[in-house]
Design an enzyme around this catalytic site. Structure first.
Site, short mmCIF file in Angstrom:
data_model
loop_
_atom_site.label_atom_id
_atom_site.label_comp_id
_atom_site.label_asym_id
_atom_site.label_seq_id
_atom_site.Cartn_x
_atom_site.Cartn_y
_atom_site.Cartn_z
N HIS A 367 -16.46 -24.13 -68.50
CA HIS A 367 -16.53 -23.55 -67.37
C HIS A 367 -15.79 -22.02 -67.71
O HIS A 367 -14.54 -22.07 -68.46
CB HIS A 367 -15.83 -24.09 -66.09
CG HIS A 367 -16.42 -25.07 -65.33
ND1 HIS A 367 -17.17 -24.43 -64.12
CD2 HIS A 367 -17.16 -26.15 -65.72
CE1 HIS A 367 -17.80 -25.62 -63.77
NE2 HIS A 367 -17.78 -26.50 -64.54
N PHE A 419 -8.88 -23.06 -64.91
CA PHE A 419 -8.80 -23.34 -63.37
C PHE A 419 -10.07 -23.64 -63.07
O PHE A 419 -10.86 -22.48 -63.09
CB PHE A 419 -7.79 -22.49 -63.06
CG PHE A 419 -7.74 -22.74 -61.59
CD1 PHE A 419 -6.87 -23.72 -60.92
CD2 PHE A 419 -8.65 -22.21 -60.36
CE1 PHE A 419 -6.58 -23.95 -59.60
CE2 PHE A 419 -8.33 -22.41 -59.11
CZ PHE A 419 -7.45 -23.28 -58.77
N VAL A 423 -15.74 -22.42 -55.63
CA VAL A 423 -15.28 -21.39 -54.88
C VAL A 423 -16.06 -21.05 -53.74
O VAL A 423 -15.45 -20.46 -52.59
CB VAL A 423 -15.51 -20.05 -55.63
CG1 VAL A 423 -14.64 -20.05 -57.12
CG2 VAL A 423 -17.14 -19.91 -56.33
#
Length: 467
Positions: A367, A419, A423
């Site tokens: 990610h 992190f 979203v």
């Protein structure tokens, strides 16, 4: 493995059938006419009938006629039919007519047709098809259509075998002339079944709101039958008022419900239903044609039917840069339940959880940082680009970008992975708040949270793909 059964159907929110006149419920009554089509030595069968009679525990008698059984069936034709006909003759009814039974009952058949009842076929003979070859069953279906057409003057447009085999529905589809098939108990609304790439409408039948339960010990008197029908109606009527109308199927047999102590329950139920507004009595053909008009078949993406390459191409990016998740999903059991976003998300999450610790960590490290260098360089995947833009992360002030970078760097240095947050569930302020709130968590806690967020991201991505 491809699992053939559909355990999802319409899911939690059923489609609005938009019954005519805004009806809250459709009532579909079937009169099964089997008398004269049952197993009998005189009909050329190997044994007498043993099914759906007044004789508890009846068994077929190989090579012998069964006087009591035959006369019970005769009662259905001679007396029971006419009683039901008097009660129902002004109501739209579907007849499941066994072809050889209709042929042996010309006066009853004429009365059905004069009442305007739909004449669907109940097959060639009222026999068990589970051990009959596919070829023989296909011949019997063709013979049923031929005899039915000769007896009534037109071919049947609905088909219910009843004592079906695993080939029955496929053969009904392949016959090609049926507007609907009824050999399913899987729903309370019609649905489209796909056979060899072609859609076939199914109008489900019932074994619960059915007088056959008098023959198997389910109902012992007419009052029980009436109460069951009334409660089924009341429940479905209430659901219709709440915005989710359904269809109530009721199955009757002349030799069972045609008995006086049971026929009265049918009469009482009709009176109960007619006392309500917004009730549509309809034949199965009425319902089938209405459904085709309001809910015509629409082709859609069905992941379980894709080949491996197409599936991985379409869903390999759901887990960021980790196509092995999609590959393992395809290689395992897939079925209709995986053709929805929720179903496929659940299966992909299961595969993700079953992956090795190293593999799961690899998904996390794949990610990108939120609003990081890859975003600035426009090197994110299309999915990540759209997600970050949805929260306004593609339009940060210099101060906001500096803060995101600081928090990202500190988080990655502490935990070894970026992190991660879904979203689409947050706005920019909410994401910053979450980063600040999670900054002091230990790595095991954050590892669990990151993996949960990865699965949530996958679910949201699938909802975008499988509308």
């Amino acid at each position: 493995m491809r699992y053939s059964r559909d355990m999802r159907g319409y899911g939690e929110n059923t489609p609005d059938p938009q019954w005519p006149g805004g009806a809250r419920i459709a009532i579909q009554i079937v009169v099964n006419y089997e008398e004269g089509g049952e197993n009998s030595i005189e009909h050329g069968d190997a044994a007498s009938e043993g099914f759906l009679s007044e004789i508890p525990g009846a068994q077929p008698w190989p090579g012998q006629r069964h006087w009591n059984m035959e006369t019970i069936y005769e009662y259905g034709a001679r007396a029971g039919f006419w009683r039901l006909h008097r009660i129902l003759k002004d109501i739209p009814v579907t007849v499941y007519g066994v072809a050889t039974a209709l042929q042996r009952s010309p006066e009853q058949t004429r009365a059905m047709m004069d009442a305007g009842w739909e004449m669907a076929t109940h097959g060639y003979k009222w026999i068990e098809y589970k051990d009959v070859s596919r070829e023989t069953e296909a011949e019997h279906i063709a013979e049923a259509v031929r005899i039915h057409t000769e007896v009534t003057g037109s071919r049947p447009l609905g088909f219910y075998q009843g004592r079906a085999s695993m080939n029955t529905v496929a053969l009904g589809c392949e016959e090609g002339g049926f507007e609907y098939l009824a050999d399913t108990y899987a729903d309370e609304l019609p649905f489209w079944h796909i056979h060899k790439g072609k859609p076939q409408l199914m109008v489900p039948y019932t074994l619960d709101a059915n007088d056959m339960r008098f023959a198997n010990g389910g109902f012992t008197n007419g009052e029980e039958f009436f109460i069951y029908l009334r409660d089924a109606f009341d429940n479905l009527y209430r659901e219709g008022l709440e915005g989710a109308p359904k269809m109530l199927s009721i199955g009757l047999h002349c030799r069972l419900a045609g008995r006086p102590g049971r026929a009265e329950a049918v009469r009482r139920f009709i009176e109960h239903a007619r006392a309500h507004e917004g009730v549509w009595f309809a034949t199965r053909l009425d319902i089938a044609r209405h459904w085709k008009q309001v809910h015509p078949y629409q082709d859609r993406t069905r992941p379980s039917q894709m080949d491996r390459a197409a599936f991985v191409e379409s869903f390999g990016g759901i887990y960021e840069h980790s196509p092995f998740i999609a590959e393992r999903v395809w290689d395992g059991e897939m079925g209709a339940v995986h053709d929805s976003a929720a179903g496929l998300a659940a299966r992909m999450a299961q595969v993700f959880r079953a992956a090795s610790d190293e593999e799961r960590l690899g998904v996390l490290t794949a990610h990108p940082d939120l609003a990081g260098k890859l975003a600035a360089a426009k090197r994110l995947t299309a999915e990540s680009t759209a997600e970050q833009a949805s929260a306004g992360l593609d339009a940060l002030t210099d101060a906001e970008r500096t803060e995101f970078t600081r928090l990202n760097d500190a988080y990655t240095a502490k935990h070894g992975f970026p992190f991660i947050i879904a979203v689409r569930d947050h706005d920019k302020a909410g994401i910053l708040a979450a980063m600040q709130a999670r900054a002091d968590n230990d790595t095991p806690t954050e590892r669990g949270e990151a993996e949960a967020q990865v699965m949530r991201i996958a679910e949201l991505r699938l909802k975008e793909v499988l509308k």
